[in-house]
Design a protein around this motif. Structure first.
Motif, PDB file in Angstrom:
ATOM      1  N   SER A  11      50.626 104.687  31.081  1.00 48.97           N
ATOM      2  CA  SER A  11      50.912 105.106  30.060  1.00 48.97           C
ATOM      3  C   SER A  11      52.236 105.337  29.736  1.00 48.97           C
ATOM      4  CB  SER A  11      50.345 106.969  29.927  1.00 48.97           C
ATOM      5  OG  SER A  11      51.094 107.631  31.198  1.00 48.97           O
ATOM      6  N   GLY A  12      52.749 105.359  28.441  1.00 47.83           N
ATOM      7  CA  GLY A  12      54.113 105.061  28.222  1.00 47.83           C
ATOM      8  C   GLY A  12      54.787 103.732  28.124  1.00 47.83           C
ATOM      9  N   PHE A  13      53.554 102.684  28.005  1.00 53.69           N
ATOM     10  CA  PHE A  13      53.870 101.546  27.750  1.00 53.69           C
ATOM     11  C   PHE A  13      54.435 101.191  26.121  1.00 53.69           C
ATOM     12  CE2 PHE A  13      51.570  98.512  31.007  1.00 53.69           C
ATOM     13  CZ  PHE A  13      52.287  98.843  32.009  1.00 53.69           C
ATOM     14  N   SER A  14      55.260 100.300  25.975  1.00 54.07           N
ATOM     15  CA  SER A  14      55.636 100.090  24.479  1.00 54.07           C
ATOM     16  C   SER A  14      54.781  99.429  23.803  1.00 54.07           C
ATOM     17  CB  SER A  14      57.058  99.452  24.411  1.00 54.07           C
ATOM     18  OG  SER A  14      57.956 100.065  25.183  1.00 54.07           O
ATOM     19  N   GLU A  15      54.717  99.960  22.581  1.00 52.53           N
ATOM     20  CA  GLU A  15      53.391  99.261  21.597  1.00 52.53           C
ATOM     21  C   GLU A  15      53.218  97.714  21.575  1.00 52.53           C
ATOM     22  OE1 GLU A  15      52.116  99.277  16.831  1.00 52.53           O
ATOM     23  OE2 GLU A  15      53.967 100.416  17.456  1.00 52.53           O
ATOM     24  N   ASN A  16      54.402  97.095  21.777  1.00 55.37           N
ATOM     25  CA  ASN A  16      54.450  95.589  21.647  1.00 55.37           C
ATOM     26  C   ASN A  16      54.524  95.102  22.993  1.00 55.37           C
ATOM     27  OD1 ASN A  16      54.749  95.537  19.193  1.00 55.37           O
ATOM     28  ND2 ASN A  16      56.831  95.820  19.024  1.00 55.37           N
ATOM     29  N   THR A  17      54.294  95.859  24.086  1.00 57.72           N
ATOM     30  CA  THR A  17      54.113  95.211  25.498  1.00 57.72           C
ATOM     31  C   THR A  17      52.864  94.408  25.548  1.00 57.72           C
ATOM     32  OG1 THR A  17      55.356  97.043  26.341  1.00 57.72           O
ATOM     33  CG2 THR A  17      54.155  95.724  28.000  1.00 57.72           C
ATOM     34  N   GLU A  18      53.020  93.150  26.017  1.00 64.56           N
ATOM     35  CA  GLU A  18      52.020  92.290  26.441  1.00 64.56           C
ATOM     36  C   GLU A  18      51.628  92.186  27.899  1.00 64.56           C
ATOM     37  OE1 GLU A  18      48.971  90.648  25.038  1.00 64.56           O
ATOM     38  OE2 GLU A  18      50.521  89.322  23.839  1.00 64.56           O
TER      39      GLU A  18
END
Length: 656
Positions: free
Chosen positions: A466-473
Motif C-alpha cells: 500500500s502507498g504505491f504512487s498512482e503512476n507506479t509500474e
C-alpha cells in the motif's frame, strides 16, 4: 549430441521424462521420443488453453527460435578474443539451425567481452559499423566491412537464420563531424554499445545504440535516440530491440510496446549481485507487464551472471540458468506469436521527459527480520517507519533456517556506479546478514546453490503493498528452488499488481527464494541520455575540448577566457582523457610530466600512488570516476570523506 530443448518446469515432472532426461533437458537418442512427444503435446495444450481469445496461434504454426547464454573467451589480444568468441558463435549458430531455429539471440558484449573501466581499452575492440542501407545489403558478399562484421553476416547466410549480436561501434568525429553525438564527445571519438542484426540471407537489417547505460562510463550515450525494430524474412514478425538495462526504463522498451510491438529481442550482460534485480525474475515479469514475448540472451560468468530464456505474457516458455558454471547453454523453443501487432511508425522517438527530476533524497531500504518459527505469522513494515510504502505479509513457515526479511522501499534506488532510479517496493528476501538492510539487498547465492532451506522454508505467502504512487509500474516476481520460475497458475496476482500470493509451496512448486513487488516511477525520471531524435537540431560539429578544474569541457576559445595566463600551454599540455593520436591511432600517454613545472601546476591532473596501476596519472575526471563510481570504498578515496576533489588537490604535483 545433446540439445537443450527447455520447457516450463511444470511440464516435465512426469516419471517418464525424469527417467530419461535431466531437469528439462532432452537428450536426443536416449529413448526419449515418447517423452518428447508428450512434452510437446502438453506445451500445445497449455498454450491452447492459455490463449483463449488472446489471438495465440497454434503450436504447429510457431517457428523455433533460440537464445544463447555464453561465457566470453578471452585471448591475449583484442583480435584473438573476438576471433575466439566468433568461433564459439559459429558452433552454436550451426546447432540452432540444425534444431530448426529461424532466429538466435546472443549476449551483450558476447563477442568483445567487457574491456574494462578505461575508455582507451575499448578502442581495439571497436569497429566503425555502417548504417543500415535502404537497399538490402549483404556484407558477406565481398564488401569491405570489418572482418567480424562480415563473419556474422556469413554465419547467418550459411546457416539460414537471423542473428542478433552485440558489437562496439566506433566513430571518428573528425571524419563524421555531423554525427549527432559528436558535440558531446570529450575526445573527438564515439563508442557505442551496439546491437546488430543479420537476416537469414546475411543481409544487415538493424542496428541499435544502447540508450540506458548501466555504468559503462567508457562508452557514449546515444543522442540519436531512435527505437529499433526488425522483421526477419523467415518469421515475418516485427520485433523491437533493446539492450540489458533498457528493460527497467520506459524508453525504449515500454514505449515500443505502447506503439504496438509485441515481440522483442534483447542481448544482456545482467549480473546477479542485487537481490531486487535478479535477471530471470525481471525477464518473466517484464513480459507479463508488457503483455509481450521476449527473447533474452544473457552472458554466463560463474557467480556473477546467468539467466536467459524465452518469455511470453508472464510465462517462462523455456530458460537457462547456472550461476555456478561456465558452460554455454543453447535454449531452443517455439516462438509464442501474439496477434494484433501494429506496424510501428518509421520514427520512434522517446516520449516527452519530465521538466525536472526531484532531488534524490531518502531511498534507504528498511528490513524486518521474519519470525521463522514453524507456524502461521504476519508482519508489516513501512518505508519511513509509519508511512510511505507499507508492506504487509501473511505466511506459514515450515522450517526456520538462517532467516528471511520483509523489505520496504520508497525513493531512489541505486547501486555502485549507476545513476539512481525512482522506485517503490515490497519484498521477501533470504538474509542472515547482521549488517541489516545493506547486506540483505546483496544477492545470496547460497539460496540457489545450496537450496533456500538454509534460510528457511514456507508453505504459503501473501504479500500486499500500500502507498504505491498512482503512476507506479509494478513488476511482480517469484523465484523458487530448484526450478526458479513458477507457472502463472502457481501464484495469484491482483489486477492492480499490488498484491502477490503463492498459496502453496513445496513439492512441485519447490521452495521460496524471493518474492517481490518492485515498482518503477517513470513519471518523475529524466532520461540519462541526451536525445536529438525525430529530426532534432544537431549542435555544432565536434570541436576539440579539454577539462577545466571543475570538470567542465571547454573549447579552445573558452580556455583562453578560463586561463588568461598561459592559455596556449594549458591547452597544449592539458588533459584530454584517453586521447588517441589522429594520425597513428595510438593512445597518447598523458601521464608524462610536462617540462614546465608551472604548466604542470595548473594542469588538472593528479599522480596515482605507486601501488595503484604502477604510478600512472589520473585526470581530474578519472579521480571522480574512480572515487564516485568504481571504488568509493577504497581507503584512498575515504581519506577525505569520499570527497574526490580534496583527494585530487592533495595529490597534485606542486602542491603535495
Amino acid at each position: 549430441q545433446t540439445c537443450s530443448y527447455r520447457y516450463p518446469s511444470h511440464l516435465v515432472r512426469g516419471e517418464m521424462l525424469e527417467s530419461c532426461c535431466q531437469r528439462r533437458t532432452f537428450v536426443l537418442g536416449c529413448g526419449c521420443a515418447v517423452a518428447l512427444l508428450v512434452a510437446v503435446a502438453r506445451v500445445q495444450s497449455d498454450f491452447d488453453g492459455a490463449a483463449g481469445n488472446q489471438g495465440e496461434r497454434m503450436l504447429s504454426e510457431r517457428p523455433l527460435v533460440a537464445v544463447l547464454e555464453h561465457t566470453v573467451r578471452w585471448g591475449d589480444t583484442p583480435a584473438e578474443t573476438i576471433d575466439l568468441n566468433l568461433g564459439v558463435y559459429e558452433e552454436y549458430v550451426m546447432k540452432a539451425a540444425q534444431a530448426g531455429a529461424k532466429l538466435i539471440v546472443t549476449p551483450e558484449y558476447g563477442i568483445t567481452g567487457y574491456p574494462g573501466s578505461i575508455r582507451a581499452d575499448f578502442f581495439p575492440y571497436s569497429l566503425d559499423l555502417p548504417e543500415v542501407a535502404q537497399e538490402r545489403h549483404v556484407p558477406c558478399d565481398g564488401s569491405a566491412e570489418p572482418t567480424s562484421f562480415q563473419r556474422l553476416s556469413c554465419m547467418a547466410k550459411k546457416h539460414g537464420l537471423a542473428i542478433v549480436a552485440s558489437l562496439i561501434d566506433f566513430k571518428d568525429c573528425s571524419k563524421s563531424p555531423s554525427h549527432a553525438e559528436c558535440h558531446l564527445s570529450p575526445d573527438g571519438y564515439l563508442l557505442f554499445n551496439t546491437d546488430v542484426v543479420f537476416d537469414e540471407d546475411g543481409a544487415f537489417i538493424a542496428k541499435y545504440h544502447k540508450a540506458n547505460r548501466w555504468g559503462e562510463w567508457p562508452v557514449d550515450p546515444s543522442a540519436d535516440c531512435r527505437a529499433a525494430t526488425l522483421t526477419p524474412r523467415a518469421l515475418n514478425i516485427t520485433f523491437g530491440m533493446f539492450t540489458c538495462a533498457d528493460l527497467i526504463y520506459n524508453w525504449p522498451a515500454l514505449h515500443l510496446v505502447s506503439k504496438g510491438v509485441r515481440h522483442f529481442v534483447m542481448p544482456l550482460a545482467w549480473t546477479n549481485e542485487m537481490a531486487q534485480m535478479q535477471p530471470l525474475g525481471w525477464l518473466q515479469s517484464w513480459s507479463l507487464v508488457a503483455n509481450a514475448t521476449l527473447l533474452a540472451a544473457n552472458a554466463r560468468t560463474p557467480m556473477e551472471e546467468s539467466g536467459s530464456g524465452i518469455f511470453s505474457r508472464g510465462e517462462a516458455i523455456s530458460y537457462g540458468y547456472d550461476l555456478s558454471g561456465s558452460k554455454d547453454e543453447l535454449v531452443v523453443a517455439p516462438l509464442p506469436l501474439l496477434e494484433d501487432d501494429v506496424a510501428p511508425p518509421a520514427d520512434l522517438c522517446p516520449p516527452e521527459a519530465p521538466a525536472f527530476e526531484p532531488a534524490h533524497d531518502g531511498g534507504a531500504w528498511r528490513t524486518l527480520k521474519l519470525n521463522m518459527a514453524v507456524g502461521a505469522h504476519s508482519a508489516e513494515l513501512c518505508s519511513d517507519g509509519s508511512g510511505g510504502v507499507c508492506c504487509s505479509l501473511e505466511y506459514v513457515s515450515t522450517h526456520q533456517g538462517d532467516g528471511f526479511v520483509l523489505a520496504a522501499f520508497q525513493g531512489w534506488d541505486s547501486t555502485q556506479g549507476i545513476k539512481a532510479w525512482a522506485a517503490e517496493a515490497c519484498a521477501v528476501l533470504p538474509c542472515a546478514d547482521a549488517d541489516g538492510a545493506a547486506g540483505c539487498m546483496k544477492y545470496q547465492p547460497e539460496a540457489l546453490k545450496d537450496g533456500p532451506r538454509r534460510f528457511g522454508a514456507f508453505s504459503s505467502l501473501a504479500l500486499r503493498a500500500s502507498g504505491f504512487s498512482e503512476n507506479t509500474e509494478v513488476y511482480p516476481s517469484v523465484l523458487t528452488y530448484p526450478d526458479l520460475l513458477l507457472h502463472k497458475s502457481d501464484y495469484v496476482l491482483d489486477a492492480s499488481r499490488r498484491s502477490l500470493a503463492v498459496p502453496k509451496l513445496g513439492g512441485g512448486t519447490g521452495s521460496l527464494v524471493s518474492l517481490q513487488l518492485y515498482g518503477r516511477r517513470f513519471d518523475i525520471e529524466r532520461p540519462a541520455y541526451p536525445c536529438l531524435c525525430g529530426g532534432g537540431e544537431v549542435q555544432a560539429p565536434f570541436e576539440e575540448r579539454r577539462y577545466s578544474f571543475d570538470l567542465r569541457l571547454l573549447t579552445r576559445a573558452e580556455f583562453g577566457q578560463e586561463f588568461p595566463q598561459g592559455a596556449e600551454k594549458e591547452w597544449e599540455f592539458g588533459p584530454h582523457e584517453e586521447r588517441l593520436d589522429v594520425n597513428s591511432g595510438k593512445r597518447l600517454d598523458w601521464s608524462r610530466r610536462p617540462a614546465s613545472a608551472d604548466v604542470w601546476e595548473s594542469w588538472p591532473i593528479a599522480l596515482q600512488w605507486g601501488q595503484y596501476n604502477g604510478g600512472e596519472a589520473f585526470t581530474m575526471a578519472g579521480w571522480r570516476n574512480y572515487c564516485e563510481y568504481e571504488m568509493p570504498s577504497d581507503s584512498l578515496c575515504q581519506w577525505y570523506g569520499g570527497d574526490w576533489r580534496k583527494l585530487w588537490n592533495s595529490l597534485r604535483i606542486g602542491t603535495s
